[in-house]
Scaffold this motif. Sequence first.
Motif, PDB file in Angstrom:
ATOM      1  N   ASP A  18      -0.831  12.732  -7.143  1.00 11.05           N
ATOM      2  CA  ASP A  18      -0.646  12.159  -5.911  1.00 11.05           C
ATOM      3  C   ASP A  18      -1.664  11.139  -5.503  1.00 11.05           C
ATOM      4  O   ASP A  18      -1.859  10.849  -4.210  1.00 11.05           O
ATOM      5  N   VAL A  19      -2.561  10.586  -6.759  1.00 12.31           N
ATOM      6  CA  VAL A  19      -3.294   9.367  -6.235  1.00 12.31           C
ATOM      7  C   VAL A  19      -2.927   8.315  -7.192  1.00 12.31           C
ATOM      8  O   VAL A  19      -2.721   8.413  -8.292  1.00 12.31           O
ATOM      9  N   VAL A  72      -5.228   0.140  -2.371  1.00  8.98           N
ATOM     10  CA  VAL A  72      -4.477   1.396  -2.700  1.00  8.98           C
ATOM     11  C   VAL A  72      -4.932   2.245  -3.871  1.00  8.98           C
ATOM     12  O   VAL A  72      -4.802   3.395  -3.934  1.00  8.98           O
ATOM     13  N   MET A 120      -6.390   5.841  -3.770  1.00  7.69           N
ATOM     14  CA  MET A 120      -5.845   6.199  -2.292  1.00  7.69           C
ATOM     15  C   MET A 120      -4.647   7.307  -2.592  1.00  7.69           C
ATOM     16  O   MET A 120      -3.949   7.466  -3.692  1.00  7.69           O
ATOM     17  N   THR A 121      -4.614   8.472  -1.870  1.00  8.27           N
ATOM     18  CA  THR A 121      -3.320   9.358  -2.019  1.00  8.27           C
ATOM     19  C   THR A 121      -2.201   8.616  -1.619  1.00  8.27           C
ATOM     20  O   THR A 121      -2.137   7.528  -0.836  1.00  8.27           O
ATOM     21  N   GLU A 151       0.211   9.875   0.216  1.00  6.77           N
ATOM     22  CA  GLU A 151       0.354  10.048   1.676  1.00  6.77           C
ATOM     23  C   GLU A 151      -0.559   8.965   2.366  1.00  6.77           C
ATOM     24  O   GLU A 151       0.177   8.534   3.500  1.00  6.77           O
ATOM     25  N   GLU A 152      -1.782   8.968   2.280  1.00  7.89           N
ATOM     26  CA  GLU A 152      -2.625   7.945   3.021  1.00  7.89           C
ATOM     27  C   GLU A 152      -2.161   6.467   2.877  1.00  7.89           C
ATOM     28  O   GLU A 152      -1.930   5.775   3.950  1.00  7.89           O
ATOM     29  N   ALA A 153      -1.628   6.166   1.767  1.00  8.07           N
ATOM     30  CA  ALA A 153      -1.084   4.805   1.597  1.00  8.07           C
ATOM     31  C   ALA A 153       0.226   4.432   2.306  1.00  8.07           C
ATOM     32  O   ALA A 153       0.570   3.480   2.947  1.00  8.07           O
ATOM     33  N   ARG A 211       1.015   6.088   5.169  1.00  4.37           N
ATOM     34  CA  ARG A 211       0.703   6.210   6.662  1.00  4.37           C
ATOM     35  C   ARG A 211      -0.082   4.791   6.917  1.00  4.37           C
ATOM     36  O   ARG A 211       0.148   4.061   7.992  1.00  4.37           O
ATOM     37  N   ARG A 212      -0.879   4.183   5.911  1.00  3.73           N
ATOM     38  CA  ARG A 212      -1.632   2.878   6.369  1.00  3.73           C
ATOM     39  C   ARG A 212      -0.364   1.516   6.410  1.00  3.73           C
ATOM     40  O   ARG A 212      -0.512   0.569   6.833  1.00  3.73           O
ATOM     41  N   SER A 255       5.211   1.279   0.752  1.00  9.51           N
ATOM     42  CA  SER A 255       5.340   2.487   1.269  1.00  9.51           C
ATOM     43  C   SER A 255       6.803   3.230   1.064  1.00  9.51           C
ATOM     44  O   SER A 255       6.983   4.179   0.857  1.00  9.51           O
TER      45      SER A 255
END
Length: 84
Positions: free
Chosen positions: A23-24, A45, A48-49, A51-53, A55-56, A74
């Motif tokens: 998940d990275v 990115v 980055m995980t 999920e974080e990518a 979100r951003r 995304s």
Amino acid sequence: MEKFTYKTKGVCSSAIDITIENDVILEVRYHGGCSGNTQGVAALVAGMTVEEAIRRLSGIRCGFKSTSCPDQLSLALKEYLSTK
């Protein structure tokens, strides 16, 4: 390690290749699009995980378009998660 290709819609790039492990995000490569911008997004990115990518990047627009290359990334990542 998983490799995933997403066909973009509504932007200058035609596809995004993504490599993910645990998940990275390891690597992102856009096919087409604004070279400097897509390289910049890909570099930011990396590491980055997923999920974080999401979100951003979710909801970013390009001019009057309803989407953008970051937003398409995304969406690609959301599709990736839905296949897990």
